[in-house]
Design a protein around this motif. Structure first.
Motif, short mmCIF file in Angstrom:
data_model
loop_
_atom_site.label_atom_id
_atom_site.label_comp_id
_atom_site.label_asym_id
_atom_site.label_seq_id
_atom_site.Cartn_x
_atom_site.Cartn_y
_atom_site.Cartn_z
N ARG A 32 0.80 -1.23 -0.07
CA ARG A 32 0.00 0.08 0.07
C ARG A 32 0.88 1.27 0.02
O ARG A 32 0.55 2.16 0.75
N ILE A 33 2.16 1.41 -0.73
CA ILE A 33 2.77 2.43 -0.77
C ILE A 33 2.32 3.06 -2.17
O ILE A 33 2.13 2.47 -3.24
N PRO A 34 1.99 4.47 -2.26
CA PRO A 34 1.41 4.95 -3.56
C PRO A 34 2.28 4.93 -4.61
O PRO A 34 3.68 5.29 -4.45
N ILE A 35 1.86 4.70 -5.79
CA ILE A 35 2.62 4.57 -7.09
C ILE A 35 1.64 5.21 -7.91
O ILE A 35 0.39 5.20 -7.91
N PRO A 36 2.27 5.62 -9.07
CA PRO A 36 1.31 5.96 -10.30
C PRO A 36 0.34 4.95 -10.75
O PRO A 36 0.78 3.63 -10.50
N ARG A 37 -0.57 4.98 -11.32
CA ARG A 37 -1.59 3.97 -11.95
C ARG A 37 -0.63 3.34 -12.74
O ARG A 37 -0.05 3.60 -13.54
N THR A 38 -0.61 2.18 -12.47
CA THR A 38 0.46 0.86 -13.34
C THR A 38 -0.20 -0.35 -13.52
O THR A 38 -1.11 -0.74 -12.94
N GLU A 39 0.28 -0.58 -14.84
CA GLU A 39 -0.51 -2.13 -15.46
C GLU A 39 0.75 -2.81 -15.84
O GLU A 39 1.92 -2.44 -16.32
N ILE A 40 0.57 -4.21 -15.41
CA ILE A 40 1.55 -5.12 -15.94
C ILE A 40 0.80 -5.74 -17.28
O ILE A 40 -0.02 -6.37 -17.36
N ILE A 41 1.85 -5.46 -18.45
CA ILE A 41 0.93 -5.71 -19.76
C ILE A 41 1.62 -6.97 -20.27
O ILE A 41 2.80 -7.16 -20.45
N GLN A 42 0.54 -7.79 -20.78
CA GLN A 42 0.94 -9.05 -21.60
C GLN A 42 0.46 -8.62 -23.13
O GLN A 42 -0.32 -7.97 -23.30
N ARG A 43 1.01 -9.69 -23.77
CA ARG A 43 0.73 -9.36 -25.21
C ARG A 43 -0.66 -9.70 -25.64
O ARG A 43 -1.50 -8.53 -26.31
N GLY A 44 -1.57 -10.37 -24.90
CA GLY A 44 -2.99 -10.40 -25.49
C GLY A 44 -3.80 -9.62 -24.63
O GLY A 44 -5.15 -9.59 -24.59
N GLN A 45 -3.36 -8.60 -23.69
CA GLN A 45 -4.09 -7.72 -22.95
C GLN A 45 -3.50 -6.30 -23.11
O GLN A 45 -3.86 -5.43 -22.17
N ARG A 46 -3.07 -5.84 -24.24
CA ARG A 46 -2.64 -4.68 -24.43
C ARG A 46 -3.50 -3.48 -24.27
O ARG A 46 -3.63 -2.43 -23.89
N ARG A 47 -4.66 -3.64 -25.02
CA ARG A 47 -5.77 -2.64 -25.19
C ARG A 47 -6.62 -2.40 -24.05
O ARG A 47 -6.75 -1.33 -23.63
N PRO A 48 -6.86 -3.45 -23.27
CA PRO A 48 -7.77 -3.20 -21.87
C PRO A 48 -6.50 -2.46 -21.03
O PRO A 48 -7.02 -1.59 -20.17
#
Length: 490
Positions: free
Chosen positions: A294-310
């Protein structure tokens, strides 16, 4: 440092004994009645066999028990005896294999290595690289070619296995090895320590400049350390030291990781330790662990090839994309459009199955909080490079535009919430030396990343503390060496 050359039959060792060191038999070294000193002894184990529970194996085992520095050590012997261990050679060595053997016409090749050297000049670099991985006096490596060359096995040779036509070269390689000024004379003050500082003189924008390195040396000498700068070719020598301080940019699939890992295995005090390198080097790990704490970070996404658009829908544009093991702004890019986002992620996903995406948070500067053993050490503001959105502009052709300005503050003068958040984040990584980068938005901190190998340059990070900064880092290493020695005495 006294040198012992341990062989099955001393009469077989052909070199000048006075220059090489004292030549003794395996039986003599294993004799419990021999009064060998505990420290200050370097052992070269040239026994006929290193098989498990053979006499050669016990030479290295007893050497470690006696506090002697031995080559090969038991870990190297275990690696050489382990089936399939050679499958895990590093990428840079794998590339060297392909380059060195490119002109070989047959599908099999054997490389003999004597004290890190090979008879053929074209294979010298590969011989040195394998010697760094498997520090043993005599080695034989076997390669086979399928779609590419593969290392199929490495084993240690005994003296009597060396072909007669190789003996003269082996003698010369041994003489060159022993003649190098590697081993400092034995000190009369046995309480002193040996510190190795790993550097790369060719590295652009290394973690510390020359003046800062000299200040670390001054701090170390005042605290009882003898200091030596070492490079990647000195991997076999790590056991000679009590502590390792890495001042070269670290990475997991890199010789800095291997140095750190081996130093820790040898019982050295080490900054950066391998766990810190592993945790800080991978931004996928950082994102997950910071989120979980629960340490504040920028909005972050772990991106996989099949999930790029979402992922893009959640991030928005512009956004920042990062290769997981990027450092010093390398492997970091900003996407302004969807097409640019798809192009960048395409390229990054060729090198890694996962990519980090973060919302773009524009600020005029980043905070950097240096944390040592869980306590704040220094605080800096790093301003963005002129006309650029990052601190470093690697595309710049002019030094004046490469990086932004800086401002160093006393820890007490920095915003308390910035310092507190940085310390919380660093403690998740371990008890080493870290540089925590944060952005401040509406007075609230956002952790961007944690660096295990933070910059410490003269006149920048040390602007407030001066020499006391260097003293603090060296004192942390000394405390660890003292703790180890105290544990050995119990």
């Amino acid at each position: 440092m006294k040198r012992l050359i341990v062989v099955d039959n001393p009469a077989e060792w052909p070199l000048s004994r006075g220059e090489d060191g004292e030549v003794i038999s395996v039986a003599s070294y294993l004799d419990p009645a021999e009064p060998w000193p505990g420290r200050g002894v370097r052992v070269f184990n040239l026994a006929r066999s290193y098989g498990y529970q053979t006499r050669g194996y016990y030479v290295s085992l007893l050497a470690e028990a006696r506090g002697h520095r031995v080559i090969p050590d038991v870990r190297t012997i275990q690696d050489l005896n382990a089936p399939g261990f050679v499958r895990f050679i590093p990428t840079d060595v794998e590339e060297l294999v392909q380059k060195s053997l490119a002109r070989i016409k047959s599908d099999d090749f054997v490389l003999s290595i004597y004290f890190g050297e090979n008879l053929a000049a074209q294979h010298q670099a590969l011989a040195r690289a394998l010697f760094r991985l498997f520090p043993a006096p005599f080695l034989r490596a076997k390669f086979g070619r399928g779609q590419k060359w593969n290392l199929r096995g490495v084993r240690a040779l005994s003296l009597d296995e060396i072909p007669p036509q190789h003996l003269e070269f082996m003698h010369q390689a041994a003489q060159r090895y022993f003649s190098r000024k590697r081993y400092p004379p034995e000190r009369s003050d046995r309480s002193r320590y040996d510190l190795a500082i790993l550097v790369n003189p060719e590295e652009r924008d290394a973690p510390s400049d020359r003046q800062a390195l000299q200040r670390f040396v001054q701090a170390a000498r005042r605290q009882g350390f003898g200091v030596e700068f070492i490079g990647r070719d000195d991997y076999p020598r790590l056991a000679e030291f009590d502590a390792l301080f890495i001042r070269e940019t670290t990475s997991v699939n890199h010789h800095t990781w291997r140095f750190s890992r081996r130093a820790q295995a040898e019982g050295l005090a080490v900054i950066d330790d391998p766990d810190s390198i592993l945790r800080c080097a991978n931004k996928v790990y950082l994102a997950e662990v910071l989120k979980g704490a629960r340490i504040p970070i920028p909005r972050t996404e772990i991106i996989q090839r099949g999930q790029r658009r979402p992922a893009l829908e959640r991030l928005g544009l512009p956004c920042v994309l990062k290769v997981p093991d990027s450092a010093f702004s390398h492997g970091v890019a900003k996407a302004h459009t969807e097409a640019e986002y798809l192009e960048l992620t395409d390229r990054m996903l060729e090198a890694s199955d996962l990519v980090i995406g973060q919302e773009f948070v524009p600020t005029g500067f980043d905070w950097r909080v240096g944390v040592l053993e869980g306590e704040p050490l220094f605080v800096c503001k790093y301003f963005m490079a002129r006309g650029h959105w990052q601190i470093y502009n690697w595309a710049s052709r002019h030094r004046s535009d490469f990086s932004g300005q800086y401002e160093t503050l006393a820890v007490a003068d920095a915003p308390p919430l910035i310092v507190q958040t940085a310390v919380r984040a660093a403690r998740l990584m371990g008890q080493g030396l870290y540089g925590v980068d944060l952005k401040e938005v509406d007075g609230k901190p956002l952790v961007i990343e944690i660096n295990d190998n933070p910059s410490v340059d003269a006149g920048v990070e040390d602007k407030v503390l001066g020499q006391a900064l260097y003293d603090a880092v060296i004192a942390a290493l000394r405390r660890r060496v003292d703790a180890r020695r105290e544990g050995e005495r119990k």
